[in-house]
Design an enzyme around this catalytic site. Structure first.
Site, mmCIF file in Angstrom:
data_model
loop_
_atom_site.group_PDB
_atom_site.id
_atom_site.type_symbol
_atom_site.label_atom_id
_atom_site.label_comp_id
_atom_site.label_asym_id
_atom_site.label_seq_id
_atom_site.Cartn_x
_atom_site.Cartn_y
_atom_site.Cartn_z
ATOM 1 N N HIS A 67 38.522 33.732 46.405
ATOM 2 C CA HIS A 67 39.368 34.152 47.520
ATOM 3 C C HIS A 67 38.969 35.554 47.961
ATOM 4 O O HIS A 67 38.666 36.415 47.157
ATOM 5 C CB HIS A 67 40.859 34.052 47.181
ATOM 6 C CG HIS A 67 41.381 35.032 46.174
ATOM 7 N ND1 HIS A 67 41.857 36.279 46.521
ATOM 8 C CD2 HIS A 67 41.535 34.941 44.836
ATOM 9 C CE1 HIS A 67 42.279 36.903 45.442
ATOM 10 N NE2 HIS A 67 42.104 36.121 44.400
ATOM 11 N N ASP A 170 40.271 42.347 42.540
ATOM 12 C CA ASP A 170 40.813 40.980 42.615
ATOM 13 C C ASP A 170 40.917 40.636 44.095
ATOM 14 O O ASP A 170 41.858 41.069 44.738
ATOM 15 C CB ASP A 170 42.179 40.939 41.919
ATOM 16 C CG ASP A 170 42.892 39.591 42.057
ATOM 17 O OD1 ASP A 170 44.058 39.509 41.676
ATOM 18 O OD2 ASP A 170 42.253 38.628 42.552
ATOM 19 N N GLU A 200 45.038 33.498 49.471
ATOM 20 C CA GLU A 200 45.328 33.030 48.110
ATOM 21 C C GLU A 200 46.549 33.730 47.556
ATOM 22 O O GLU A 200 47.403 33.152 46.906
ATOM 23 C CB GLU A 200 44.108 33.301 47.212
ATOM 24 C CG GLU A 200 44.212 32.669 45.834
ATOM 25 C CD GLU A 200 44.888 33.540 44.800
ATOM 26 O OE1 GLU A 200 45.089 34.745 45.072
ATOM 27 O OE2 GLU A 200 45.232 33.024 43.729
ATOM 28 N N ASP A 223 37.155 33.802 40.122
ATOM 29 C CA ASP A 223 38.303 34.641 40.463
ATOM 30 C C ASP A 223 38.389 35.784 39.452
ATOM 31 O O ASP A 223 37.548 35.902 38.557
ATOM 32 C CB ASP A 223 39.584 33.787 40.439
ATOM 33 C CG ASP A 223 40.703 34.397 41.257
ATOM 34 O OD1 ASP A 223 41.628 33.652 41.644
ATOM 35 O OD2 ASP A 223 40.671 35.615 41.520
#
Lengths: 332, 365
Positions: A67, A170, A200, A223
């Protein structure tokens, strides 16, 4: 790898507003893939077709997905003194963002403040926080900000050895891994789809339509995994610098055994040690992908990231490089 | 009492208000939308090229485009409104003829005491009953009465008498008249989402240079259900979700928590719990309002949810925007909206559709 990572981290891409991050990604992979498609939800779907497949065998589709959105804030109300109330995008706590520096998409900076009566952390609520952009009144604020504008956390990167601190690790760490993989995969047996999903952090929205479009045979999610290697941690904690993480299950998906084996075998052949994780708390894009069309066997290869839900996080660049090597191995 | 309003006295709008009044008189609790469905179906049939009721009860109406903009693939635009409203379902009887019930959709129990309902296909009258205040203990007085301690009193003296006229699974609907009051206000139940239904019904009278689909969905209030299958069947490129939304501009509420303000025009949602609407399309709608001098506002909270999220994520995905009429006291028998907002809402949707029809290149695609 480091340059790619930093370029990606710096880009603005709060959930629902991923265009800028998307552009950077497209620029990075454009010369290394055959087609790029942007779907109505903003997902970027790139494909590297296989040049060495045998005509008598049905060609497989592998979808690697990450994402590209990051956590941030959505401006919901500007009060008469020029303070901006917001709704959080993502899963951060009040105490971890108090005092953080933020940046709106149009370049306006601000910091997160709190109404001063009684600041003890037990009393802190998201609704009492606001963004202070330095405006003296509503009119001045509205010259630069509107309700609906999104802001990301803003921090300059710094590093020590292999450890890199930056915002949005992230999941720009995962995106960087995918970008490097796209650049370096030469002999893929299957058609490899590099999918950068949107939204996401607010409910794994982009992954649904992206997976429907690609309709893959196998999917692997790249991820960020929350590392918990600070303070006194347990022996099974995820640590930065100890290798990429193979996730066994999380709240949304039990990862397919065969796909997990594929990842493990690739890691073994390269002598890369991986860490393992089961996570009861998080839902991930893979949970949505594995249920699309007729069902997709899905696996997860994650990068350990320290301070995932805070304004600035940390990764070990070696973990990213190892993840790239594993991916190249398993598609070739 | 009839209403008179200088700005809203054109024939088209008067018809919209009449339709809204009729729709708000029909019972359509989630799972039992028949009355509403039949009314809408009969109204739109003469105006559209095709209308069908899908396997689970959504109405899907289709209006073919005029000469298409892109010869091989005309744009598909979906307008969506849900037919259902919050209400109750009869879940049991007591020996003395009281009816037990469960809420269907999100209803705050605190509003139930002293409200009226109509039950079942025969619309039997009933009221909510619970322990009188003067008989409650001190501790009970400070507690919110839960649904399990509330009963419906429909005047039956025994379970046999009750079961002659009421069945398990019968639906009960708030009993509340459609009333004009103030300068331009309306109080009714089910403004969420009969306003969206009327808007879609009116929009289906026109023809554009794109394929127009009007979906009237079921069971939104209990989990956004009908819209999933409707959007799957239509697979639109662009969708407008037409709704009623929260409006908390009442005493005791911080201005930052108002959500929307009554009288400031239809509200555009940027983000809620189920959907982050397409930024560019939402701005396109906002811009269309400004260009046509239509009042408009952004919804200023990120709470709640509606069909938009489900429609956005079906199949290949589509660009979705959500336009709502601010409704005070939503999900209660006394929802209140302003007729000017309703008028602007219908006008805005018309103008957006016209603009998409006329423009060769849309900025949001």
């Amino acid at each position: 790898m480091k340059q790619t990572l930093l370029k990606l981290c710096e880009a603005f891409g709060v959930s629902g507003n991923e265009e800028e991050a998307g552009k950077v990604i497209i620029d990075e992979i454009n010369d290394f893939v055959d087609e790029i498609y942007k779907d109505p939800l903003g997902n970027i779907i790139a494909v590297k077709k296989s040049k060495i497949y045998r005509a008598d065998v049905k060609k497989q589709k592998i979808m690697l997905f990450s994402h590209m959105d990051e956590q941030g804030l959505l401006a919901t109300y500007i009060d008469d003194k020029g303070f901006v109330k917001f709704s959080p995008i993502g899963n951060f706590s009040e105490t971890s963002v108090l005092g953080a520096r933020v940046r709106f998409q149009n370049g306006v900076y601000g910091m997160i403040g709190c109404e001063s009566s009684n600041n003890s952390s037990g009393n802190m609520k998201m609704s009492r926080l606001f963004i202070d952009i330095g405006a003296g009144c509503r009119e001045q604020a509205m010259q630069v900000i509107r309700v609906g504008d999104a802001a990301c956390f803003d921090n300059a990167m710094f590093e020590m050895g292999d450890n890199i601190f930056a915002k949005a690790l992230d999941n720009r760490a995962g995106c960087a891994v995918l970008v490097e993989a796209a650049r370096n995969i030469k002999e893929n047996k299957a058609d490899v789809y590099f999918v950068f999903t949107s939204q996401e952090k607010i409910g794994q929205r982009g992954a649904k339509t992206a997976a429907y479009y690609v309709n893959p045979d196998i999917a692997i999610m790249i991820d960020a995994a929350s590392s918990n290697d600070v303070g006194s941690s347990q022996s099974n904690a995820i640590r930065c610098g100890k290798g990429p993480v193979v996730r066994i299950k999380d709240k949304s998906c039990i990862y397919h055994r065969d796909v997990r084996k594929m990842i493990e075998e690739a890691a073994n052949e390269l002598n890369i040690t991986v860490q393992y994780e089961t996570n009861e708390n998080e839902a991930a894009d893979a949970g949505i992908v594995c249920r699309q069309t007729g069902g997709v066997p899905s696996g997860a290869l994650l990068l350990p990231v320290r301070y995932c839900n805070q304004p600035i996080g940390m990764v070990n660049i070696k973990d990213l490089q190892d993840a790239v090597k594993i991916i190249i191995k398993l598609v070739s | 009492m009839t209403y008179k309003s200088r700005e809203c006295n054109n024939i088209h709008f008067q018809e919209s208000v009449r339709l809204l009044e009729e729709l708000c008189r029909l019972n359509g609790v989630s799972g039992n939308e028949d009355e509403v469905r039949n009314f809408i179906y009969d109204f739109i049939k003469p105006y559209v090229d095709d209308v069908k009721i899908d396997k689970i009860g959504n109405i899907i109406a289709f209006k073919k485009s005029l000469e298409p903009q892109q010869p091989n693939k005309p744009l598909k635009v979906l307008l969506s409104a849900h037919m259902d409203e919050v209400g109750f379902i009869i879940s049991g009887f007591t020996q003395n003829g009281w009816l037990k019930f469960k809420a269907v959709g999100g209803i705050d129990e605190r509003i139930l005491p002293s409200k009226k309902v109509t039950i079942g296909p025969q619309k039997i009258n009933g009221v909510f009953a619970s322990k009188p205040f003067h008989l409650k203990t001190k501790e009970e007085r400070n507690r919110i009465v839960k649904v399990k301690d509330i009963y419906i009193d429909a005047g039956f003296k025994s379970i046999d008498e009750a079961q002659k006229l009421v069945c398990l699974g019968d639906y009960a609907c708030f009993d509340s008249d459609f009333v004009f009051f103030g300068q331009s206000r309306v109080k009714a139940r089910a403004l969420d989402d009969r306003v969206g239904c009327v808007c879609t019904m009116q929009a289906l009278k026109n023809r554009y240079t794109f394929d127009l689909y009007g979906c009237f969905t079921i069971q939104e209030e209990v989990g956004l259900r009908g819209s999933q299958t409707a959007a799957y069947q239509v697979a639109p490129d662009v969708a407008l979700v037409l709704e009623g939304t929260t409006c908390s501009d009442v005493p005791g509420v911080d201005e930052a928590d108002f959500s929307t303000i009554i009288g400031k025009g239809p509200a555009l949602t940027i983000m809620d719990k189920t959907c982050y609407c397409d930024r560019k399309f939402t701005e396109y709608v906002y811009d269309t309002a400004i260009k046509n001098n239509i009042p408009v506002q952004y919804k200023q909270t990120a709470t709640g949810g509606n069909d938009a999220g489900k429609i956005q994520g079906q199949k290949y995905g589509c660009r979705v925007a959500s336009i709502s009429v601010p409704c005070r006291y939503i999900h209660s028998p006394v929802s209140v909206m302003d007729l000017h907002d309703f008028n602007s809402y219908i006008l805005l949707v018309e103008k957006v559709l016209e603009r998409i029809s006329v423009e060769k290149e849309m900025s949001f695609l």
